[in-house]
Design an enzyme around this catalytic site. Structure first.
Site, short mmCIF file in Angstrom:
data_model
loop_
_atom_site.label_atom_id
_atom_site.label_comp_id
_atom_site.label_asym_id
_atom_site.label_seq_id
_atom_site.Cartn_x
_atom_site.Cartn_y
_atom_site.Cartn_z
N ALA A 194 -0.87 1.20 6.38
CA ALA A 194 -0.97 0.21 7.45
C ALA A 194 -1.94 -0.89 7.04
O ALA A 194 -2.80 -0.70 6.17
CB ALA A 194 -1.43 0.87 8.75
N ASP A 195 -1.81 -2.02 7.70
CA ASP A 195 -2.76 -3.11 7.50
C ASP A 195 -2.94 -3.85 8.82
O ASP A 195 -1.97 -4.07 9.55
CB ASP A 195 -2.28 -4.08 6.42
CG ASP A 195 -3.39 -5.04 6.02
OD1 ASP A 195 -4.29 -4.62 5.28
OD2 ASP A 195 -3.37 -6.20 6.46
N THR A 196 -4.18 -4.23 9.11
CA THR A 196 -4.51 -4.88 10.38
C THR A 196 -5.17 -6.23 10.14
O THR A 196 -5.99 -6.37 9.23
CB THR A 196 -5.48 -3.99 11.19
OG1 THR A 196 -4.85 -2.73 11.43
CG2 THR A 196 -5.83 -4.64 12.52
N LYS A 213 0.84 -1.20 0.00
CA LYS A 213 0.00 0.00 0.00
C LYS A 213 0.87 1.25 0.00
O LYS A 213 0.58 2.23 -0.70
CB LYS A 213 -0.91 0.01 1.22
CG LYS A 213 -2.03 -1.02 1.18
CD LYS A 213 -2.80 -1.02 2.49
CE LYS A 213 -3.85 -2.11 2.54
NZ LYS A 213 -4.57 -2.12 3.86
#
Length: 229
Positions: free
Chosen positions: A102-104, A83
């Site tokens: 960010a990624d969760t 991303k």
């Protein structure tokens, strides 16, 4: 409110008047010290504002399907970096600034629980999490001219027991529809949380400790002038 949310520059020479989008006011003047945020998440915008970071939104749509056999930590790291890189490519020519992404992932028994596909999926997720402890992983990536750097926050969240009627009632609030794991710790789901070990902001989707370290490394200031200790 600390921090500044800024739109991308206009293509014409017309003055940049104030505008309101998604309930957030966009200031007319841009700070020279900002970051591109490659995320559509309102929670991440709020968290950046909390630490006084000026930013512009930049699109970075990706296929978020896990790869075959991909471990959760590798998954969030890969997506956050991808991303940030996509945002970096999109932002070239708009202004020289790093890109934050960010990624969760919500992880139960080594399995990634993504965003629910429908009501039944959301309720099943909540009942799976009921009375158990799960892990929340959030990877943060910053892409700059110097390259890309990624940090990961890991937290453990314990839910109290939840019954089927309560799971349905939670769905009816509208909150779980676009949330990883089908819940939002900062919203109505707060009443389900019996224990948290780790980063509250990380479970929300942007761990501020790791984010601040990456942004400082990229040369950005965190607090507005006049409010720094």
């Amino acid at each position: 409110m600390p921090g500044t949310l800024i739109t991308a520059p206009r293509a014409t020479g017309a003055p940049n008047r104030r505008a309101v989008a998604d309930g957030v006011r966009y200031p007319a003047k841009m700070s020279a010290d900002f970051v591109y945020l490659a995320s559509a998440s309102p929670r991440r915008r709020e968290l950046l504002q909390q630490i006084g970071v000026s930013f512009r939104l930049i699109g970075a749509e990706l296929d978020e399907t896990p790869l075959a056999g991909e471990a959760p930590m590798g998954y969030v790291s890969r997506l956050a970096a991808a991303k940030a890189d996509a945002g970096w490519q999109r932002s070239r020519g708009l202004g020289e600034a790093p890109v934050l992404a960010a990624d969760t992932a919500v992880v139960l028994d080594g399995r990634i629980l993504g965003k629910p596909q429908d009501q039944a999926d959301a309720e099943n997720m909540l009942l799976e999490l009921s009375g158990r402890t799960h892990q929340v992983l959030t990877a943060v990536a910053v892409r700059s001219a110097a390259g890309s750097e990624v940090k990961i926050s890991g937290s453990w969240v314990t839910f109290r027991p939840i019954d089927a009627a309560e799971a349905t009632a939670y769905w009816d609030t509208g909150e779980p529809r676009d949330k990883a794991g089908g819940y939002a710790i900062q919203g109505h789901a707060a009443i389900f949380i019996a224990d948290l070990k780790g980063s509250y902001s990380g479970v929300m989707g942007l761990p501020l400790y790791e984010t601040a370290a990456l942004l400082r490394s990229a040369g950005l200031s965190l607090w507005p002038r006049g409010s720094r200790p």
